[in-house]
Design an enzyme around this catalytic site. Sequence first.
Site, mmCIF file in Angstrom:
data_model
loop_
_atom_site.group_PDB
_atom_site.id
_atom_site.type_symbol
_atom_site.label_atom_id
_atom_site.label_comp_id
_atom_site.label_asym_id
_atom_site.label_seq_id
_atom_site.Cartn_x
_atom_site.Cartn_y
_atom_site.Cartn_z
ATOM 1 N N HIS A 186 -3.236 7.277 1.807
ATOM 2 C CA HIS A 186 -3.627 5.965 1.280
ATOM 3 C C HIS A 186 -5.038 5.662 1.782
ATOM 4 O O HIS A 186 -5.375 5.945 2.932
ATOM 5 C CB HIS A 186 -2.635 4.903 1.768
ATOM 6 N N CYS A 229 0.819 -1.218 0.000
ATOM 7 C CA CYS A 229 0.000 0.000 0.000
ATOM 8 C C CYS A 229 0.851 1.267 0.000
ATOM 9 O O CYS A 229 0.346 2.356 -0.291
ATOM 10 C CB CYS A 229 -0.958 -0.002 1.180
ATOM 11 N N ASN A 232 -9.989 -0.034 -1.161
ATOM 12 C CA ASN A 232 -8.525 -0.010 -1.121
ATOM 13 C C ASN A 232 -7.986 -0.643 -2.408
ATOM 14 O O ASN A 232 -8.074 -1.850 -2.592
ATOM 15 C CB ASN A 232 -8.051 -0.777 0.117
HETATM 16 N N1 COA Z 1 -19.114 -7.343 8.520
HETATM 17 C C1 COA Z 1 -19.494 -7.520 9.790
HETATM 18 N N2 COA Z 1 -18.627 -7.815 10.768
HETATM 19 C C2 COA Z 1 -17.338 -7.933 10.435
HETATM 20 C C3 COA Z 1 -16.868 -7.763 9.127
HETATM 21 C C4 COA Z 1 -17.823 -7.468 8.141
HETATM 22 N N3 COA Z 1 -17.490 -7.286 6.849
HETATM 23 N N4 COA Z 1 -15.545 -7.923 9.114
HETATM 24 C C5 COA Z 1 -15.172 -8.199 10.377
HETATM 25 N N5 COA Z 1 -16.269 -8.215 11.168
HETATM 26 C C6 COA Z 1 -16.342 -8.506 12.592
HETATM 27 C C7 COA Z 1 -15.145 -9.279 13.085
HETATM 28 O O1 COA Z 1 -15.345 -10.655 12.822
HETATM 29 C C8 COA Z 1 -15.159 -8.967 14.544
HETATM 30 O O2 COA Z 1 -16.076 -9.774 15.185
HETATM 31 P P1 COA Z 1 -15.682 -10.471 16.586
HETATM 32 O O3 COA Z 1 -15.436 -9.318 17.524
HETATM 33 O O4 COA Z 1 -16.892 -11.271 16.880
HETATM 34 O O5 COA Z 1 -14.458 -11.264 16.301
HETATM 35 C C9 COA Z 1 -15.697 -7.541 14.597
HETATM 36 O O6 COA Z 1 -16.307 -7.304 13.320
HETATM 37 C C10 COA Z 1 -14.644 -6.494 14.822
HETATM 38 O O7 COA Z 1 -13.492 -6.847 14.088
HETATM 39 P P2 COA Z 1 -12.245 -5.926 14.044
HETATM 40 O O8 COA Z 1 -11.175 -6.569 13.219
HETATM 41 O O9 COA Z 1 -11.886 -5.428 15.403
HETATM 42 O O10 COA Z 1 -12.855 -4.683 13.251
HETATM 43 P P3 COA Z 1 -12.171 -3.334 12.995
HETATM 44 O O11 COA Z 1 -12.977 -2.262 13.556
HETATM 45 O O12 COA Z 1 -10.708 -3.379 13.296
HETATM 46 O O13 COA Z 1 -12.311 -3.232 11.403
HETATM 47 C C11 COA Z 1 -10.896 -3.509 9.492
HETATM 48 C C12 COA Z 1 -11.726 -4.202 10.573
HETATM 49 C C13 COA Z 1 -10.233 -4.556 8.610
HETATM 50 C C14 COA Z 1 -11.832 -2.660 8.679
HETATM 51 C C15 COA Z 1 -9.830 -2.628 10.173
HETATM 52 O O14 COA Z 1 -9.173 -3.366 11.141
HETATM 53 C C16 COA Z 1 -8.816 -2.068 9.232
HETATM 54 O O15 COA Z 1 -9.125 -1.235 8.406
HETATM 55 N N6 COA Z 1 -7.532 -2.447 9.419
HETATM 56 C C17 COA Z 1 -6.419 -1.840 8.726
HETATM 57 C C18 COA Z 1 -6.428 -2.032 7.280
HETATM 58 C C19 COA Z 1 -5.226 -1.368 6.687
HETATM 59 O O16 COA Z 1 -4.939 -0.221 6.929
HETATM 60 N N7 COA Z 1 -4.445 -2.066 5.939
HETATM 61 C C20 COA Z 1 -3.215 -1.459 5.525
HETATM 62 C C21 COA Z 1 -2.884 -1.579 4.195
HETATM 63 S S1 COA Z 1 -3.791 -2.639 3.201
#
Ligand code: COA
Length: 328
Positions: A253, A112, A283
């Site tokens: 990004h 990224c 993304n």
């Molecule tokens: N719909 C509903 N629930 C979802 C889901 C979806 N599409 N995806 C994940 N969940 C759930 C998870 O399973 C988790 O459930 P649990 O608590 O029962 O295990 C809950 O939502 C929270 O998950 P979590 O990973 O804490 O969510 P989050 O708020 O961190 O959001 C991302 C997830 C991936 C959106 C976030 O972590 C993110 O953007 N991370 C960084 C990405 C990034 O910058 N990458 C860098 C370069 S690519």
Amino acid sequence: MITAAITAVGHYAPDKVLDNKYFESYLDTTDEWIVTRTGIRERRILEEGATSDLAVEAARRTLDQRGIGPEDIDLIIIATVTPDMFFPSTAALVQHKLGAKNAWGFDLSGACSGFLYALTTGMQFIESGRYRRVLVIGADKMSAITDYSDRNIAILFGDGGAAVLLEPSEEEGYGVLDAINFLDGSGMEALHMKGGGSWNPPTHDTVDNKMHYIYQDGRAVFKVAVVGMADVSLEIMRRNNLTSEDVAYLVPHQANMRIIQSTADRMGLPMERVMVNIDRYGNTTAATIPSCLAEYYGDGRLKRGDNLVLAAFGAGYTWGGTYVRWSI
Ligand code: COA
């Protein structure tokens, strides 16, 4: 000293749209969850073709804007994690498809942060006086490595390509003025694709175990991305004596709207001065930052003289920040 200026910028988003409703139809997710947790409403998918096709279309648009032909290009640098093939490079395929017969080129893997790594690399060839026209492209067909049965991953990514042309700046104080890049390979655990390389060459097992898809520990990446993007942006401001008033736009990004907002907050920038298109494209990895530049320049919101702080964070971990004074 010669400075590299961005003299044209182009973006290509494929036509097919996947909106959040599509994922609601077969995954345990909702439009509301996706919008509030990520800021993404829809993303584009390339149905036929490969990353080189995204790159070629973005490059054509960039060259047309500048009014030059492919034969005028000296060097093509492509940032991608989804090359058409391991070899030859996607740059080779783009060089051929474009007809850039006087260019050499190579791919660069910075995930990224790939576009910022490539921009830093490209600017050196201009600053040294060695070349006059360098095409820097960020392109990724993320749908090729996305597991559409995994709700944690499927909703996040899209396909796209975007490019900038670098040329020697005609005026002092304009162009790509500063860049800082970082690499911390201990981040590999949290974000990677295990299969397909020399570590785990493709076998029936690697396919059965879904090792050819993106693996991400979203929570772990989120925590470091928030800190990394903001720290590097503030460091770019400090090194270049920029206050928040001086910055016309943060160009982040586009991985998660909450990471973008938190970076803007730490820089003291209101959201009107942050480039955002994650809602429409998700993304697209190496393509996000140049796609923002192309859209904001295209509709007149980005103007000559604007001070921009570009910031990215991605797999590696990789991260970086760049100071650009817009010159067109
Ligand atoms: N719909 C509903 N629930 C979802 C889901 C979806 N599409 N995806 C994940 N969940 C759930 C998870 O399973 C988790 O459930 P649990 O608590 O029962 O295990 C809950 O939502 C929270 O998950 P979590 O990973 O804490 O969510 P989050 O708020 O961190 O959001 C991302 C997830 C991936 C959106 C976030 O972590 C993110 O953007 N991370 C960084 C990405 C990034 O910058 N990458 C860098 C370069 S690519």
